[in-house]
Design a protein around this motif. Structure first.
Motif, PDB file in Angstrom:
ATOM      1  N   GLU A 145       0.874  -1.167   0.000  1.00 44.65           N
ATOM      2  CA  GLU A 145       0.000   0.000   0.000  1.00 44.65           C
ATOM      3  C   GLU A 145       0.912   1.218   0.000  1.00 44.65           C
ATOM      4  O   GLU A 145       1.910   1.243   0.714  1.00 44.65           O
ATOM      5  N   LEU A 191      -2.805   6.164   7.734  1.00 43.38           N
ATOM      6  CA  LEU A 191      -3.013   4.752   7.415  1.00 43.38           C
ATOM      7  C   LEU A 191      -2.564   3.855   8.568  1.00 43.38           C
ATOM      8  O   LEU A 191      -3.205   2.843   8.868  1.00 43.38           O
ATOM      9  N   THR A 233      -5.061   3.126  11.176  1.00 49.43           N
ATOM     10  CA  THR A 233      -6.200   2.282  10.823  1.00 49.43           C
ATOM     11  C   THR A 233      -5.804   0.851  10.488  1.00 49.43           C
ATOM     12  O   THR A 233      -6.645  -0.026  10.511  1.00 49.43           O
ATOM     13  N   ARG A 234      -4.524   0.636  10.143  1.00 47.77           N
ATOM     14  CA  ARG A 234      -4.059  -0.691   9.735  1.00 47.77           C
ATOM     15  C   ARG A 234      -2.704  -0.991  10.338  1.00 47.77           C
ATOM     16  O   ARG A 234      -2.002  -0.089  10.754  1.00 47.77           O
ATOM     17  N   LYS A 235      -2.348  -2.262  10.311  1.00 51.63           N
ATOM     18  CA  LYS A 235      -1.036  -2.685  10.781  1.00 51.63           C
ATOM     19  C   LYS A 235      -0.195  -3.084   9.562  1.00 51.63           C
ATOM     20  O   LYS A 235      -0.694  -3.775   8.674  1.00 51.63           O
ATOM     21  N   PHE A 236       1.050  -2.645   9.546  1.00 48.73           N
ATOM     22  CA  PHE A 236       1.953  -2.939   8.436  1.00 48.73           C
ATOM     23  C   PHE A 236       3.187  -3.668   8.951  1.00 48.73           C
ATOM     24  O   PHE A 236       3.627  -3.438  10.080  1.00 48.73           O
TER      25      PHE A 236
END
Length: 140
Positions: free
Chosen positions: A13, A24, A27-30
């Protein structure tokens, strides 16, 4: 870099600037962050500093055309995994990504094992406290 990651089977992403990337992250885990030092809105160094506050164990790979040793040293002190100088060598980048993914996997496994051991020890302590309470109240 995104196409190289896709060839390796790594979903990606992208964010057009550091602030969008931080949004981001909330809201999300990377697993891995590939960061350019020259970003619009927020430079890469500032982004990494803010990222490390949110996720101190974040695995960061820097890409930059800046190859001055003092810049590299300054950025590496922020706790990044690796530093790639542009133009990016594709084979070297693939190797770096493989090592970074392996590192992330091992760190996650270590954290999970530590958590499981902590839960196990906590349960044993609670059992011992319970047994001690029974022993003490039995005497009285």
């Amino acid at each position: 870099m995104q196409s190289i990651c896709n060839q390796l089977g790594i979903s990606t992403e992208t964010a057009s600037n550091g602030q969008i990337a931080l949004d981001l992250i909330n809201t999300r885990k990377f697993s891995i962050f590939i960061v350019d030092l020259m970003l619009p809105v927020m430079d890469g160094k500032t982004f990494i500093e803010k990222l490390k506050v949110i996720d101190p164990h974040a695995v960061v790979i820097i890409q930059s055309a800046l190859d001055a040793s003092d810049t590299i040293i300054e950025v590496m002190r922020l706790g990044v995994f690796d530093y790639a100088v542009k133009p990016i060598d594709i084979d070297l980048f693939r190797h770096t990504m493989s090592k970074a993914l392996e590192y992330k996997y091992l760190k996650d496994l270590e954290a999970e094992l530590t958590l499981n051991e902590s839960i196990k020890l906590r349960g044993q302590l609670e059992w011992l406290n319970y047994k001690e309470t029974l022993r003490v109240t039995g005497k009285e």
